[in-house]
Design an enzyme around this catalytic site. Structure first.
Site, PDB file in Angstrom:
ATOM      1  N   SER A  43     -28.686 -35.302 -36.653  1.00 27.22           N
ATOM      2  CA  SER A  43     -28.482 -35.812 -38.007  1.00 27.22           C
ATOM      3  C   SER A  43     -29.552 -35.389 -39.000  1.00 27.22           C
ATOM      4  O   SER A  43     -29.294 -35.349 -40.205  1.00 27.22           O
ATOM      5  CB  SER A  43     -28.399 -37.344 -37.973  1.00 27.22           C
ATOM      6  OG  SER A  43     -29.523 -37.880 -37.299  1.00 27.22           O
ATOM      7  N   HIS A 271     -33.081 -41.731 -42.523  1.00 30.31           N
ATOM      8  CA  HIS A 271     -32.759 -40.309 -42.429  1.00 30.31           C
ATOM      9  C   HIS A 271     -33.225 -39.602 -43.704  1.00 30.31           C
ATOM     10  O   HIS A 271     -33.371 -40.239 -44.744  1.00 30.31           O
ATOM     11  CB  HIS A 271     -31.248 -40.101 -42.243  1.00 30.31           C
ATOM     12  CG  HIS A 271     -30.799 -40.268 -40.829  1.00 30.31           C
ATOM     13  ND1 HIS A 271     -30.706 -41.505 -40.229  1.00 30.31           N
ATOM     14  CD2 HIS A 271     -30.429 -39.366 -39.885  1.00 30.31           C
ATOM     15  CE1 HIS A 271     -30.291 -41.350 -38.976  1.00 30.31           C
ATOM     16  NE2 HIS A 271     -30.116 -40.058 -38.749  1.00 30.31           N
TER      17      HIS A 271
END
Length: 291
Positions: A43, A271
């Site tokens: 990711s 993230h």
């Protein structure tokens, strides 16, 4: 002598004119072919949580067209094949991560000339277990002390040493075997937590103040394992530690490269945001000398 020189100039002009009239001009040089580039990884490479989503990817991968591979490909004029996928582990290089999602190594061939990736953070659920376990402990202690350190000790770093490191090394070697003519680069992970607890960070990243260095040390350990695996397989390690200092999830929205667990802008927390992905592209281009 002047007349003789003049006659030679006339003769040369006549020959040039005749050649041009016959269409015998020098052939134009062929345009350079774009660099065949394959992006692998998890990711942090897919930029899961950053919009817009890549319409060619499975929705389960949450891949963004603003991820660092897309930014890199545009800047260096590469022909990108992007198979990054949120949640990927090293095992997903050789196996299908989701139904209809091919093993990532299938994208590589003898024609591939550049390969990039981030991988290893999801092996043994290192990232998610660290954040969840330490956040749960932090909330229970109201942000005081170091409950996560006391509960888990060396568990996470031991898993990195005994399981993640050999798996990353094997994944890198498998990529090199599938694309023997390619330059292979693996990026470290940008800082999630600062080196020391900061005022107000607990509201965004509910890690107890005494556990902030502990969480940071786990990431140091992971990045060192990735760097070691790169060195032992002839891959380029892209070190983000210095550049991402001061851009962790505790910083303001205009400064951070990684979004926090709470009150962030990405739909996938903890993230990189678009700013972080662009920085990762810059650092990778620089490390590979592609600028």
């Amino acid at each position: 002598m002047a007349i003789r020189a003049f006659r030679k100039q006339l003769a040369a002009l006549a020959v040039t004119t005749a050649v041009a009239g016959l269409g015998l001009t020098a052939p134009a040089q062929a345009a350079p072919q774009p660099l065949p580039y394959v992006a692998l990884g998890d990711s942090y490479s897919a930029a899961s949580g950053v919009l817009p989503l890549d319409p060619t990817a499975s929705l389960l991968c949450a891949r963004s067209t603003a991820n660092y591979p897309h930014v890199m490909a545009e800047r260096i004029g590469a022909a990108l094949k992007d198979v990054t996928c949120g949640g990927a582990q090293t095992k997903d290089f050789a196996g299908s991560q989701y139904p209809g999602v091919a093993p990532q190594l299938d994208a590589l061939s003898a024609d591939t000339r550049l390969v990039t990736m981030t991988i290893g953070g999801n092996d043994n659920s290192t990232f998610i277990n660290t954040i969840l376990a330490c956040a749960t402990a932090g909330i229970a202690s109201a942000g005081q002390g170091h409950p996560c350190t006391s509960l888990y000790g060396d568990k996470f770093t031991d898993d990195i040493d005994t399981k993640t490191y050999p798996a990353v090394k094997a994944a890198l070697q498998a990529a090199r075997n599938k694309a023997p003519g390619a330059r292979v680069a693996i990026l470290g992970y940008p800082w999630i937590m600062p080196a020391k607890a900061q005022a107000g960070c607990f509201l965004k990243m509910p890690i107890a103040s005494g556990d902030v260095p502990y969480v940071r040390d786990i990431q140091i350990h992971l990045n060192r394992a990735v760097e070691r695996a790169a060195a032992e397989t002839g891959a380029t390690y892209v070190d983000l530690s210095r550049a991402s200092e001061g851009h962790d999830a505790c910083q303001s929205s205009g400064t951070r490269w990684v979004e926090p667990a709470l009150f962030g802008t990405n739909f996938v927390p903890v993230h990189p945001n678009a700013r972080g992905e662009a920085a990762m592209a810059d650092l990778t281009i620089g490390a590979l000398g592609l600028g």
